[in-house]
Design an enzyme around this catalytic site. Structure first.
Site, PDB file in Angstrom:
ATOM      1  N   CYS A  35       7.719 114.916 -54.128  1.00  0.00           N
ATOM      2  CA  CYS A  35       6.522 114.150 -54.036  1.00  0.00           C
ATOM      3  C   CYS A  35       6.757 112.866 -53.057  1.00  0.00           C
ATOM      4  O   CYS A  35       5.801 112.255 -52.961  1.00  0.00           O
ATOM      5  CB  CYS A  35       6.445 113.503 -55.309  1.00  0.00           C
ATOM      6  SG  CYS A  35       5.688 114.805 -56.615  1.00  0.00           S
ATOM      7  N   ASP A  37       8.702 110.242 -53.759  1.00  0.00           N
ATOM      8  CA  ASP A  37       9.206 109.044 -54.309  1.00  0.00           C
ATOM      9  C   ASP A  37       9.828 109.317 -55.731  1.00  0.00           C
ATOM     10  O   ASP A  37       9.215 110.118 -56.343  1.00  0.00           O
ATOM     11  CB  ASP A  37       8.171 107.879 -54.364  1.00  0.00           C
ATOM     12  CG  ASP A  37       7.074 107.962 -54.925  1.00  0.00           C
ATOM     13  OD1 ASP A  37       6.973 108.986 -55.601  1.00  0.00           O
ATOM     14  OD2 ASP A  37       6.017 107.340 -54.309  1.00  0.00           O
ATOM     15  N   CYS A  61       9.072 104.851 -49.962  1.00  0.00           N
ATOM     16  CA  CYS A  61       8.742 103.773 -49.279  1.00  0.00           C
ATOM     17  C   CYS A  61       8.787 102.491 -49.501  1.00  0.00           C
ATOM     18  O   CYS A  61       9.464 102.089 -50.533  1.00  0.00           O
ATOM     19  CB  CYS A  61       7.124 104.011 -48.881  1.00  0.00           C
ATOM     20  SG  CYS A  61       6.152 103.749 -50.256  1.00  0.00           S
ATOM     21  N   CYS A 105       3.077 103.393 -56.703  1.00  0.00           N
ATOM     22  CA  CYS A 105       4.468 102.793 -56.624  1.00  0.00           C
ATOM     23  C   CYS A 105       4.567 101.965 -57.927  1.00  0.00           C
ATOM     24  O   CYS A 105       5.521 102.095 -58.520  1.00  0.00           O
ATOM     25  CB  CYS A 105       4.819 102.015 -55.580  1.00  0.00           C
ATOM     26  SG  CYS A 105       4.566 103.161 -54.005  1.00  0.00           S
TER      27      CYS A 105
END
Ligand code: FES
Lengths: 288, 384
Positions: A35, A37, A61, A105
């Site tokens: 995926c 992350d 990221c 995130c």
């Protein structure tokens, strides 16, 4: 280039609390390499039950790294009860905001925290087992996750759901189902689709469950959470019967002759079912 | 701190000679080339000269085969739409999975309108299966659109062979050559391409100017309809300064391409080798035997591309990433997916693309900083 706040960049360039705690009290891992992350969070409690140390390792990221770093800063010094109330919004706000497309995130941070707390309480393996039915196959996101994140962040469009959960960001086949979930939320009903969901809703409202409803929840728990966890260690489980508050199961595979089977039974299987159904549930092993 | 620019497949610096060539058309010679009076007419002559320069660079049979457009995307769109208009009863387009979005998204759009689109696969090195191409062309095929070189990996497709297959089967071929001009020899007298797209800002001309080559005898139906500019093939007052700039950029590319390519390839190879020697678990994406001289695409295991880019940026080094996070999508680049690059590596892919303006110092700066960046990110990574 993304419009990151200075604080995001600061936490990305100088992340706080990187690493893993030796002998942690709780560890949670969410996301996957595929995926793009992944976050592993561990924490340690002091004698008063406050988080004295929290550390992370993140593949992802800049905003994933910054969100992880922020999370560890936020939860240090908090009790688990306080930590549990932290939302993804708190993480994003701590960083002065994240681009909408990167809100997932912050959600990953919150989910890792949930997983780590669940792990501390003996409620799950350290790798999170998902509640609900998978809606987005590309990113393995369930309806429950979508509902939760959509409610907490007041999301109204499929695109927003994608920004916050990644669901819908791949092949797009799940868009219709995501829209249905959003419609259900907007209409003030969650339109349970399976008997187990009906039962869970009822339980959430504090209403007593019928025997058949209990059975549905227990079946769902076993297939979605308990069995996958046991299978990771080569074991397995069958549900045999439910009689009032006694659940009869048979342990199979590696669990069958495992010296810690009783521990698994009391600390994991029974607790899991007690939590979802009722504290008065007892689980009995029936041997072949 | 000086910016070290290694993202030339995205865009290039406007060459100083190009700026000099353009300035008079912004300052003094601002007349409308369509005007009858000398003031406009003199501009027209410079546009025609630029057309000749472009034609010469492509090895076209004559300047009449060149139409100026606003960019590579417009050229791609004009070629494809024109080929479809020329064969209204045909329903198939053959293209590849690794095209630039200018072609890919148009193909998807047309698919939604009932076209049958064949997206040819590539292998793990980004190479096209020519047998699959041959098999996919049928009586219903209106055109084949295949890029000459890939923007992300630099992999070069054998356009001569592709053109031969298409001409055997009597199908027109469009090629998006946006990445190729100035980096590979181009002689369209030898290669039976019907349409070729190019873009100014990839060859040191400004943004907002492109060209479309249309082979003599190929039917063309314009997308932009209005005045008689470009012999009725693209209406709208000419972007004179940029057209002159494109002409100049083509002239420079022609004059320097051999030297440019030798230098870019040497720097690229030095960069690639240096990174592979100093960093464990790095992979080159794409067929190293058939690549543009200026491009390398590297996959760094266990780390994510956007994070690498931002840390490079801290040292003023500009590159680009095939990672999803840098682009706002969630899946890694369609090129990496088509090549079957494992997701974890695709997420950590970085493209360095050079130009004639890059130096050894630029490469050395990357070699100085990159090992530390990867080490640092791997220390952060739960999977390193
Ligand atoms: S199933 Fe959700 S995007 Fe593919």
């Amino acid at each position: 280039m993304w419009n990151y706040t200075e604080k995001v960049i600061e936490h990305f360039i100088h992340p706080r609390n990187v690493g893993e705690i030796e002998n942690p009290d709780g560890v949670g891992e969410v996301g996957s390499l595929a995926c793009g992350d992944m976050l592993r969070l561990s924490f340690k409690l002091d004698d008063e039950g406050r988080i004295v140390d929290a550390r992370f390792k993140t593949f992802g990221c800049a905003s994933a790294i910054a969100s992880s770093s922020a999370l560890t800063e936020i939860i240090r010094g908090k009790t688990l009860e306080e930590a549990e109330r932290i939302t993804n919004r708190d993480i994003a706000e701590y960083l002065g905001g994240l681009p909408e497309e990167k809100m997932h995130c912050s959600v990953m941070g919150r989910e890792a925290l949930e997983a780590a707390i669940a792990n501390y309480r003996g409620e799950g393996a350290e790798t999170r087992t998902l509640e609900g039915t998978v809606v987005c196959k590309c990113y393995g996101v369930t309806d429950e996750q979508i509902r939760k994140v959509a409610r907490e962040n007041r999301l109204t469009t499929v695109e927003e759901v994608t920004n916050y959960t990644k669901a819908g960001g791949g092949c797009g086949l799940c868009h219709e189902r995501i829209q249905e979930i959003l419609d259900e939320i907007r209409n003030g009903k969650t339109a349970p689709t399976t008997p187990a969901q009906v039962a869970q809703e009822k339980k959430a409202k504090g209403l007593a469950l019928t025997n058949i409803e209990k059975i549905h929840i227990i079946e769902q728990l076993i297939s979605e959470r308990i069995r996958p966890a046991l299978r990771q260690d080569g074991g397995d489980i069958d549900l045999l019967d439910v009689d009032q508050n006694v659940v009869y199961v048979r342990l199979k595979g590696a669990c069958e002759n495992c010296p810690s089977a009783n521990y698994t039974m009391r600390q994991f299987i029974e607790k899991e079912i007690q939590r979802e159904v009722s504290p008065s549930i007892r689980v009995e092993e029936v041997r072949a | 701190m000086k910016a070290i620019y290694l993202d030339n497949n995205a865009t290039t610096r406007v060459a100083p000679e190009v700026i000099d060539a353009m300035l008079p058309f912004l300052r003094e010679m601002w007349g409308n080339p369509s005007s009858m009076h000398t003031f406009g007419g003199q501009v027209g002559r410079h546009i025609e000269r630029a057309r000749e320069q472009v034609a010469l660079t492509l090895g076209a049979a004559g300047p009449d085969e060149i139409v100026f457009t606003s960019c590579g995307t417009e050229s791609d769109n004009a070629a494809i739409m024109s080929a479809l208009a020329a064969a209204p009863d045909k329903k198939r387009i053959v293209t590849t999975k690794v095209e630039h979005p200018a072609v890919l998204n148009l193909a998807r759009h047309l698919e939604g309108r009932g076209m049958d689109v064949v997206y040819l696969p590539v292998d793990s090195q980004g190479r096209l299966d020519l047998d699959a191409l041959r098999d996919s062309i049928d009586d219903q095929t209106a055109l084949v659109s295949v890029m000459w070189a890939n923007n992300e990996t630099g992999v070069v497709f054998p356009i001569e062979e592709i053109a031969a297959i298409c001409s055997d089967r009597g199908v027109v071929l469009h090629t998006d050559a946006v990445q190729t001009i100035g980096k590979l020899p181009c002689d369209l007298r030898e290669t039976p391409v019907a349409y070729l797209s190019m873009s100014g800002h990839k060859i040191h001309a400004p943004k907002g100017i492109g060209a479309l080559y249309i082979r003599r005898g190929t039917k063309f139906s314009p997308m932009i309809i209005g005045g008689h500019q470009e012999r009725g093939r693209r209406a709208g007052t000419e972007n004179a300064a940029s057209i002159v700039g494109l002409g100049k950029a083509c002239e420079l590319a022609m004059a320097h391409w051999k030297e440019d390519c030798r230098q870019m390839a040497a720097l690229r190879d030095r960069l690639e080798k240096g990174l592979i020697d100093s960093i464990p678990r790095v992979h080159i994406h794409g067929d190293t035997g058939h690549r543009l001289p200026n491009t390398t695409n590297l996959g760094f295991e266990s780390v994510e591309g956007e994070a690498i880019l931002l840390l490079l940026n801290e040292h003023n080094i500009c590159a680009s990433s095939g990672s999803a996070c840098a682009s706002g999508s969630l899946d890694p680049s369609h090129v990496m997916i088509a090549m079957g690059v494992p997701f974890e590596r695709a997420h950590g892919s970085i493209r360095f693309s050079l130009s004639r303006y890059n130096t050894e110092d630029d490469v050395d700066a990357v070699l100085t900083h990159m090992p530390g960046i990867i080490k640092r990110l791997r220390e952060l990574s739960p999977v390193a």
